[in-house]
Design a protein around this motif. Structure first.
Motif, PDB file in Angstrom:
ATOM      1  N   UNK A 100       0.797  -1.242   0.000  1.00  0.00           N
ATOM      2  CA  UNK A 100       0.000   0.000   0.000  1.00  0.00           C
ATOM      3  C   UNK A 100       0.824   1.284   0.000  1.00  0.00           C
ATOM      4  N   UNK A 101       2.091   1.204   0.390  1.00  0.00           N
ATOM      5  CA  UNK A 101       2.864   2.413   0.654  1.00  0.00           C
ATOM      6  C   UNK A 101       3.572   2.889  -0.615  1.00  0.00           C
ATOM      7  N   UNK A 102       2.883   3.699  -1.396  1.00  0.00           N
ATOM      8  CA  UNK A 102       3.396   4.096  -2.709  1.00  0.00           C
ATOM      9  C   UNK A 102       4.783   4.736  -2.674  1.00  0.00           C
ATOM     10  N   UNK A 103       5.128   5.575  -1.686  1.00  0.00           N
ATOM     11  CA  UNK A 103       6.470   6.173  -1.703  1.00  0.00           C
ATOM     12  C   UNK A 103       7.602   5.150  -1.792  1.00  0.00           C
ATOM     13  N   UNK A 104       7.415   3.955  -1.220  1.00  0.00           N
ATOM     14  CA  UNK A 104       8.454   2.927  -1.323  1.00  0.00           C
ATOM     15  C   UNK A 104       8.573   2.420  -2.761  1.00  0.00           C
ATOM     16  N   UNK A 105       7.451   2.232  -3.414  1.00  0.00           N
ATOM     17  CA  UNK A 105       7.463   1.811  -4.814  1.00  0.00           C
ATOM     18  C   UNK A 105       8.183   2.861  -5.666  1.00  0.00           C
ATOM     19  N   UNK A 106       7.829   4.125  -5.438  1.00  0.00           N
ATOM     20  CA  UNK A 106       8.441   5.198  -6.214  1.00  0.00           C
ATOM     21  C   UNK A 106       9.951   5.271  -5.982  1.00  0.00           C
ATOM     22  N   UNK A 107      10.372   5.030  -4.735  1.00  0.00           N
ATOM     23  CA  UNK A 107      11.782   5.148  -4.381  1.00  0.00           C
ATOM     24  C   UNK A 107      12.649   4.132  -5.122  1.00  0.00           C
ATOM     25  N   UNK A 108      12.090   2.960  -5.438  1.00  0.00           N
ATOM     26  CA  UNK A 108      12.887   1.918  -6.102  1.00  0.00           C
ATOM     27  C   UNK A 108      12.481   1.719  -7.556  1.00  0.00           C
ATOM     28  N   UNK A 109      11.605   2.600  -8.066  1.00  0.00           N
ATOM     29  CA  UNK A 109      11.217   2.508  -9.467  1.00  0.00           C
ATOM     30  C   UNK A 109      10.312   1.345  -9.781  1.00  0.00           C
ATOM     31  N   UNK A 110       9.550   0.858  -8.786  1.00  0.00           N
ATOM     32  CA  UNK A 110       8.621  -0.243  -9.006  1.00  0.00           C
ATOM     33  C   UNK A 110       7.235   0.325  -9.303  1.00  0.00           C
ATOM     34  N   UNK A 111       6.580  -0.226 -10.307  1.00  0.00           N
ATOM     35  CA  UNK A 111       5.244   0.253 -10.670  1.00  0.00           C
ATOM     36  C   UNK A 111       4.262  -0.003  -9.525  1.00  0.00           C
ATOM     37  N   UNK A 112       3.512   1.022  -9.175  1.00  0.00           N
ATOM     38  CA  UNK A 112       2.464   0.891  -8.164  1.00  0.00           C
ATOM     39  C   UNK A 112       1.157   0.668  -8.912  1.00  0.00           C
ATOM     40  N   UNK A 113       0.842  -0.601  -9.134  1.00  0.00           N
ATOM     41  CA  UNK A 113      -0.312  -0.946  -9.955  1.00  0.00           C
ATOM     42  C   UNK A 113      -1.619  -0.571  -9.258  1.00  0.00           C
ATOM     43  N   UNK A 114      -2.691  -0.404 -10.006  1.00  0.00           N
ATOM     44  CA  UNK A 114      -3.995  -0.132  -9.399  1.00  0.00           C
ATOM     45  C   UNK A 114      -4.371  -1.222  -8.391  1.00  0.00           C
ATOM     46  N   UNK A 115      -5.169  -0.835  -7.419  1.00  0.00           N
ATOM     47  CA  UNK A 115      -5.526  -1.740  -6.323  1.00  0.00           C
ATOM     48  C   UNK A 115      -6.040  -3.093  -6.805  1.00  0.00           C
TER      49      UNK A 115
END
Length: 313
Positions: A100-115
């Motif tokens: 759920x924690x989008x900032x972590x996804x953004x920090x490592x360049x991982x796509x934060x897919x829709x729920x």
């Protein structure tokens, strides 16, 4: 009525000897489990930390709280969890969520897919994990994972598999929990902007979530254990309950724009504020009226007096 099971957590970066000492203290105090959050920022790896906790103790259960499914392939997670289960003599819980924690996804360049995509991936992962824990050749062809005649080892001590805790705040994830979990983690809903939906903190919202689980679980509902944990506001022991509730209201208003009432804050299953007597009363009410018996108290010893009064009841 189920007996209480109290959990403590460790979220900061500490040394191995200090973590072992904390784990031993938690075991001596009567905690059921020591859990480690799963985030990429400012904390120890939950896999390594739970192995350390297990090695330092003999009865304490260990778990993440909760694993972010997107960070590990289920075959890798199955090997890690089965290994710790073997090394600990069968003391692992598999706690997992959709992430759920989008900032972590953004920090490592991982796509934060829709729920819905993250939730579908979680559902497949649970199927894969349970299949791998069987010890038999396993195949799976899904949208997100493909496994071909793979026999996973080691096999966990707990059969047919360690207990699964599936946590979430939305209907899709809680429906999955009702169908697949042994322990259901009740969480606040997280909005698309990664902020908590304040309305989901209330007693009424928690009752609704349990109804979703009941609808999905059918006959197995009575076998489920429900877990709750403090969220949004730190655990606060105070004799001035309404003043503290006012601070929470101001915080939620400024962060989310939501306006909860004093009574909604005081009654919230996710807000642990008040005197020790009040918290004891609250936890008894949670168990009696909502069936919640597994409670994460926070840091080791933070609510020691609550633990002393309710442990074994």
């Amino acid at each position: 009525m189920r007996p209480f099971r109290f959990l403590a957590d460790v979220s900061e970066i500490i040394t191995g000897p200090e973590l072992a000492a904390r784990a031993q203290r938690a075991e001596q105090m009567g905690y059921h489990a020591l859990v480690i959050p799963d985030h990429l920022l400012r904390q120890l790896s939950p896999v390594v930390a739970t192995a350390t906790v297990a090695a330092a103790t003999s009865t304490l259960r260990v778990s993440a709280f909760v694993m972010n499914n997107d960070l590990r392939h289920p075959a890798v997670l199955a090997q890690d969890m089965a290994s710790i289960d073997v090394l600990s003599g069968g003391r692992v819980d598999i706690a997992i969520g959709a992430g759920w924690n989008r900032p972590e996804y953004d920090a490592i360049g991982m796509a934060f897919d829709p729920t819905p995509i993250r939730q579908a991936r979680l559902a497949e992962s649970i199927t894969v994990l349970k299949g791998m824990f069987s010890g038999s050749p396993f195949s799976f062809a899904g949208e997100h994972y493909t496994i071909t005649e793979y026999t996973a080892e080691p096999v966990p001590v707990q059969r047919p598999h360690p207990p699964f805790l599936i946590g979430g705040g939305g209907r899709r994830t809680l429906t999955l929990a009702g169908q697949e979990a042994d322990i259901v983690g009740l969480a606040p809903r997280i909005k698309a902007n990664a902020k908590v939906d304040a309305a989901s903190l209330t007693w009424a919202a928690t009752r609704e979530k349990i109804d979703w689980v009941r609808d999905a679980a059918g006959e197995r509902f009575e076998s489920l254990e429900f877990n709750i944990y403090p969220s949004v506001w730190p655990v606060t022991v105070t004799d001035n309950l309404r003043a503290e509730a006012g601070k929470v209201i101001d915080h939620l208003r400024s962060r989310t724009g939501a306006e909860l009432t004093e009574d909604e804050v005081i009654d919230s299953p996710h807000l642990f504020i008040g005197s020790i007597d009040r918290l004891v009363e609250k936890f008894l009410q949670l168990r009696e009226e909502l069936g919640i018996s597994s409670i994460l108290l926070g840091d080791i010893g933070e609510l020691e007096r609550v633990l002393e009064r309710l442990s074994g009841r």
